[in-house]
Structures are given as C-alpha cells and as structure tokens.
Enzyme design. Structure first.
Site, PDB file in Angstrom:
ATOM      1  N   ASP A 229      41.568  53.535  75.386  1.00  0.00           N
ATOM      2  CA  ASP A 229      40.251  53.849  75.940  1.00  0.00           C
ATOM      3  C   ASP A 229      39.858  52.791  76.976  1.00  0.00           C
ATOM      4  O   ASP A 229      38.737  52.301  76.963  1.00  0.00           O
ATOM      5  CB  ASP A 229      39.205  53.932  74.827  1.00  0.00           C
ATOM      6  CG  ASP A 229      37.897  54.562  75.321  1.00  0.00           C
ATOM      7  OD1 ASP A 229      37.943  55.319  76.310  1.00  0.00           O
ATOM      8  OD2 ASP A 229      36.840  54.278  74.729  1.00  0.00           O
ATOM      9  N   ARG A 233      33.513  50.465  81.243  1.00  0.00           N
ATOM     10  CA  ARG A 233      32.469  50.315  80.228  1.00  0.00           C
ATOM     11  C   ARG A 233      32.963  49.518  79.022  1.00  0.00           C
ATOM     12  O   ARG A 233      32.171  49.018  78.225  1.00  0.00           O
ATOM     13  CB  ARG A 233      31.964  51.681  79.773  1.00  0.00           C
ATOM     14  CG  ARG A 233      32.991  52.491  79.005  1.00  0.00           C
ATOM     15  CD  ARG A 233      32.447  53.819  78.527  1.00  0.00           C
ATOM     16  NE  ARG A 233      33.439  54.572  77.778  1.00  0.00           N
ATOM     17  CZ  ARG A 233      34.381  55.335  78.305  1.00  0.00           C
ATOM     18  NH1 ARG A 233      34.433  55.468  79.614  1.00  0.00           N
ATOM     19  NH2 ARG A 233      35.252  55.970  77.556  1.00  0.00           N
ATOM     20  N   ASN A 234      34.285  49.438  78.864  1.00  0.00           N
ATOM     21  CA  ASN A 234      34.878  48.702  77.751  1.00  0.00           C
ATOM     22  C   ASN A 234      35.448  47.355  78.175  1.00  0.00           C
ATOM     23  O   ASN A 234      36.284  46.787  77.476  1.00  0.00           O
ATOM     24  CB  ASN A 234      35.974  49.539  77.081  1.00  0.00           C
ATOM     25  CG  ASN A 234      35.405  50.734  76.345  1.00  0.00           C
ATOM     26  OD1 ASN A 234      34.269  50.704  75.892  1.00  0.00           O
ATOM     27  ND2 ASN A 234      36.178  51.800  76.251  1.00  0.00           N
ATOM     28  N   ASP A 247      36.263  46.261  72.998  1.00  0.00           N
ATOM     29  CA  ASP A 247      36.167  47.550  72.304  1.00  0.00           C
ATOM     30  C   ASP A 247      37.541  48.123  71.970  1.00  0.00           C
ATOM     31  O   ASP A 247      38.047  49.034  72.612  1.00  0.00           O
ATOM     32  CB  ASP A 247      35.368  48.561  73.136  1.00  0.00           C
ATOM     33  CG  ASP A 247      33.891  48.232  73.145  1.00  0.00           C
ATOM     34  OD1 ASP A 247      33.414  47.634  72.174  1.00  0.00           O
ATOM     35  OD2 ASP A 247      33.211  48.561  74.135  1.00  0.00           O
TER      36      ASP A 247
END
Length: 272
Positions: A229, A233-234, A247
C-alpha cells in the site's frame, strides 16, 4: 436441729458458692481479654531464616499477571503513565493518533517528541492481532527512510505504539500544500503573488523525495517484505525534509520458499 445444718441452709450456701465461682471465673476471663486487647498479639521473632526460594512450589495464581508480551516488543516496553499528551494529530485505521512527549525514551534526550498511535477501545481481536503484528514488523526495521518505532505500551489496554514525530505530517498533504494549484490566497493582496518560498519545491527537492522513498523500498525488498500500500499518504516527512515510509498494516513477508514453489510449478507445467 441446728439452723446451719438444715438441708435448706446447705442448699442455699452451695448455690451462693457456685454462683460466686462462676462470677469470679467470668471476671478473670474479662480481665484477660482486656489485657490481651491492650497489648495486641505477640509479634513473631525476628530471627533470620534461610529459605531456598527455588524449592518453593510455583503458584500460577499468585505469579501470573495476565500479560503475554511478545519477545520482540519486550525491550521496547515504555510505561504508559509517563507519556505527556500534547495534541491530537488525527484518526488512523487502528484508532487515535496524538503528539506527546516521552521522558527518557531515547538515550541522551530528556524528552522525546513522539507520535502515539493508540488502538481503539472497541477493537476486535483481529484488529488487535494486526496492530501487534505491525509493531513486531516495525521493531525489526532500522533504516533512515523507514519510520522508527521507539517504544510500545503493550502491558495493559489500550495498546500504544510510540513513533518518532515527523513535523510536516504525511507526504500527501505536504505536497498538496506545496502545489501552486492548491495555494489559496488569504486576501486580495496575495491574489497575484507567487507561492511562499517555504512552500515551494524545486525539481531537486522532488527528486530527493523520490530517491528516499526508493531507498526505503529497496531496504524492504532486501528483507523480503512487500508493503502492498505504498502511497504518499503512507509516507511521512519531517522538518529536515527526510521522508520515511510508514503504515505497514498491510505488509506481508515473502519467503524465498514461496517463490521457489511458484517457479517450480511454472517449470513443471511448461516443460513437462
């Protein structure tokens, strides 16, 4: 007949004597109790007694605390009561995230700024397992472009993870803030002005960000881990423009044996 030798007198005298003995006995018992109450019980002797504790039978009911701490997290355990709350940072997939100070967490620092990821109170058992797996996963990593797990609060509930604090937050929001298309003037005087210099990113800055993310991914690949992922954003960025991948809730370790089985199956299907 003499009055003192009459049966009635003997009966009365015997009754009085018996009653007097009973009263005397009760008085003695009462005095003994009063004396014992004032002095208290006699203390046991203070003589030293050598006891071999190894020979004592173990009693699980007395020694069990109910806490089953993962060995990977044991060295990172931090007392939750020492965490000093500063402010909320947001809400994550596992629960609340807030900024805090942790005294004595890092050697040589009186206080360390941390981002605390706290598991929600009503988390299911599966979510608790995933949260602990992420902590065990991050405990193995040590790279300048992978977010550092500094401590855990695994004893007690809710479970908390203490990460190094990244001042500029997640990379996605930071890039949006630095984009000219997202710049919102505060007044008419700023309407035709350029983006503030502190929010401008050059091509070199963008290339440096990409190189740092690639470096972190190479580190994960060498350890047979797949993030699954990876997105801005991570990723997190600090005030020194250092980018770190975070994350790892969806991360999965890929073993060489699985890859070998895969290639063996392809080889057998196409060549035999």
């Amino acid at each position: 007949m003499d009055a003192y030798s009459s049966p009635m007198f003997v009966l009365i005298a015997s009754g009085i004597t018996l009653l007097s003995l009973v009263v005397l006995l009760l008085l003695i018992l009462l005095c003994h109790r009063i004396h014992k109450h004032r002095l208290g019980y006699n203390p046991t002797g203070n003589t030293d007694v050598a006891i071999d504790l190894d020979k004592l039978p173990s009693n699980v009911a007395y020694h069990s605390t109910g806490a089953h701490l993962n060995p990977k997290l044991e060295c990172l355990e931090f007392p939750r009561n020492d965490i000093i709350y500063i402010k909320d940072l947001g809400q994550g997939a596992f629960g609340r995230v807030f900024q805090a100070k942790a005294p004595g967490l890092v050697a040589g620092e009186e206080f360390t700024l941390v981002a605390v990821k706290m598991l929600k109170d009503d988390a299911s058992e599966d979510l608790q397992d995933d949260f602990e797996k992420e902590a065990c996963l991050l405990a193995e990593f040590d790279h300048p472009n992978i977010v550092k797990l500094l401590g855990v609060c695994a004893i007690g509930r809710p479970m908390c993870l203490l990460f190094e604090y990244m001042g500029k937050g997640d990379l996605n929001e930071y890039l949006r803030k630095c984009s000219s298309t997202c710049y919102v003037p505060r007044n008419t005087d700023e309407l035709f002005k350029e983006l503030p210099k502190e929010n401008q990113l050059s091509h070199v800055d963008l290339l440096n960000i990409a190189l740092q993310i690639a470096s972190g991914m190479v580190y994960l690949s060498e350890r047979k881990f797949v993030h699954r992922d990876l997105a801005t954003r991570n990723c997190l960025i600090n005030d020194q423009m250092i980018v770190k991948i975070a994350d790892f809730g969806l991360s999965q370790k890929i073993y060489l044996q699985v890859a070998l089985q895969f290639f063996n199956s392809i080889y057998s299907n196409y060549f035999f």
